[in-house]
Design a protein around this motif. Structure first.
Motif, PDB file in Angstrom:
ATOM      1  N   VAL A 117      75.532  66.410  34.983  1.00 42.27           N
ATOM      2  CA  VAL A 117      76.836  67.055  34.834  1.00 42.27           C
ATOM      3  C   VAL A 117      77.200  67.642  36.189  1.00 42.27           C
ATOM      4  N   SER A 118      78.459  67.410  36.626  1.00 39.66           N
ATOM      5  CA  SER A 118      78.920  67.934  37.908  1.00 39.66           C
ATOM      6  C   SER A 118      80.255  68.637  37.748  1.00 39.66           C
ATOM      7  N   VAL A 119      80.478  69.622  38.590  1.00 36.88           N
ATOM      8  CA  VAL A 119      81.739  70.357  38.639  1.00 36.88           C
ATOM      9  C   VAL A 119      82.207  70.350  40.088  1.00 36.88           C
ATOM     10  N   ALA A 120      83.462  69.914  40.292  1.00 38.43           N
ATOM     11  CA  ALA A 120      84.042  69.891  41.635  1.00 38.43           C
ATOM     12  C   ALA A 120      85.460  70.430  41.572  1.00 38.43           C
ATOM     13  N   PRO A 121      85.889  71.154  42.601  1.00 44.31           N
ATOM     14  CA  PRO A 121      87.262  71.662  42.610  1.00 44.31           C
ATOM     15  C   PRO A 121      88.267  70.508  42.569  1.00 44.31           C
ATOM     16  N   VAL A 122      89.405  70.757  41.943  1.00 51.92           N
ATOM     17  CA  VAL A 122      90.475  69.760  41.917  1.00 51.92           C
ATOM     18  C   VAL A 122      91.140  69.749  43.284  1.00 51.92           C
ATOM     19  N   GLN A 147      85.282  84.433  33.488  1.00 52.20           N
ATOM     20  CA  GLN A 147      85.444  83.700  32.226  1.00 52.20           C
ATOM     21  C   GLN A 147      84.260  82.767  31.975  1.00 52.20           C
ATOM     22  N   GLN A 148      83.922  82.604  30.696  1.00 53.32           N
ATOM     23  CA  GLN A 148      82.945  81.613  30.265  1.00 53.32           C
ATOM     24  C   GLN A 148      83.676  80.568  29.438  1.00 53.32           C
ATOM     25  N   LEU A 149      83.371  79.310  29.670  1.00 52.36           N
ATOM     26  CA  LEU A 149      83.994  78.221  28.926  1.00 52.36           C
ATOM     27  C   LEU A 149      82.956  77.430  28.169  1.00 52.36           C
ATOM     28  N   SER A 150      83.366  76.894  27.046  1.00 58.37           N
ATOM     29  CA  SER A 150      82.557  75.937  26.313  1.00 58.37           C
ATOM     30  C   SER A 150      83.354  74.637  26.321  1.00 58.37           C
ATOM     31  N   VAL A 151      82.776  73.587  26.896  1.00 60.82           N
ATOM     32  CA  VAL A 151      83.480  72.318  27.057  1.00 60.82           C
ATOM     33  C   VAL A 151      82.653  71.195  26.436  1.00 60.82           C
ATOM     34  N   ASP A 152      83.285  70.382  25.621  1.00 60.56           N
ATOM     35  CA  ASP A 152      82.648  69.228  24.995  1.00 60.56           C
ATOM     36  C   ASP A 152      82.953  68.007  25.854  1.00 60.56           C
ATOM     37  N   GLN A 176      89.397  68.111  33.008  1.00 57.62           N
ATOM     38  CA  GLN A 176      89.906  69.075  33.973  1.00 57.62           C
ATOM     39  C   GLN A 176      89.954  70.421  33.270  1.00 57.62           C
ATOM     40  N   VAL A 177      89.375  71.434  33.904  1.00 53.26           N
ATOM     41  CA  VAL A 177      89.318  72.764  33.308  1.00 53.26           C
ATOM     42  C   VAL A 177      89.802  73.807  34.309  1.00 53.26           C
ATOM     43  N   GLN A 178      90.262  74.923  33.784  1.00 54.15           N
ATOM     44  CA  GLN A 178      90.623  76.067  34.618  1.00 54.15           C
ATOM     45  C   GLN A 178      89.686  77.203  34.259  1.00 54.15           C
ATOM     46  N   LEU A 204      80.233  80.041  39.280  1.00 57.25           N
ATOM     47  CA  LEU A 204      81.389  79.301  39.788  1.00 57.25           C
ATOM     48  C   LEU A 204      82.539  80.262  40.077  1.00 57.25           C
ATOM     49  N   PRO A 205      83.297  80.001  41.134  1.00 59.18           N
ATOM     50  CA  PRO A 205      84.468  80.836  41.400  1.00 59.18           C
ATOM     51  C   PRO A 205      85.599  80.476  40.436  1.00 59.18           C
ATOM     52  N   SER A 206      86.635  81.296  40.388  1.00 63.39           N
ATOM     53  CA  SER A 206      87.784  80.932  39.566  1.00 63.39           C
ATOM     54  C   SER A 206      88.509  79.763  40.238  1.00 63.39           C
ATOM     55  N   GLY A 207      89.206  78.961  39.428  1.00 61.48           N
ATOM     56  CA  GLY A 207      89.961  77.833  39.968  1.00 61.48           C
ATOM     57  C   GLY A 207      90.055  76.696  38.973  1.00 61.48           C
ATOM     58  N   HIS A 208      90.626  75.583  39.436  1.00 63.42           N
ATOM     59  CA  HIS A 208      90.749  74.359  38.639  1.00 63.42           C
ATOM     60  C   HIS A 208      89.643  73.404  39.074  1.00 63.42           C
TER      61      HIS A 208
END
Length: 94
Positions: free
Chosen positions: A5-10, A86-91, A79-81, A54-58
């Motif tokens: 799983v990876s997270v990258a800024p938009v 904030q904590q997010l739960s993403v499927d 794509q998430v903001q 993670l910092p805030s952002g898209h």
């Protein structure tokens, strides 16, 4: 279990890479400067994952693994903001 799983800024760069991946085309390795902004982890035995700090952002949140029906590799991108604290739960299933 154990899927990447990876997270990258938009950005324009990451948007082009996401488009290529979703179209099933090979994505060139990321520019080394982009790698420092990409966060990665692996899912646990239940397919769950956590990324902290993670910092805030898209962001583009992406995962890959075998399709349960066909066994073929599958890429899923959301794509998430994220807002500060904030904590997010993403499927990431389709």
């Amino acid at each position: 279990p154990n899927a990447g799983v990876s997270v990258a800024p938009v950005t324009t760069y990451s948007a082009e890479a996401a488009e290529q991946a979703l179209a099933g085309r090979a994505v060139e390795p990321a520019d080394p400067r982009a790698r420092e902004y990409t966060h990665s982890t692996r899912t646990d035995g239940n397919g769950r994952f956590r990324l902290n700090g993670l910092p805030s952002g898209h962001f583009y949140l992406s995962g890959s693994g075998p399709d349960p029906a066909s066994g073929q590799p599958r890429v899923v991108i959301r794509q998430v903001q994220l807002r500060n604290g904030q904590q997010l739960s993403v499927d990431l299933s389709r």
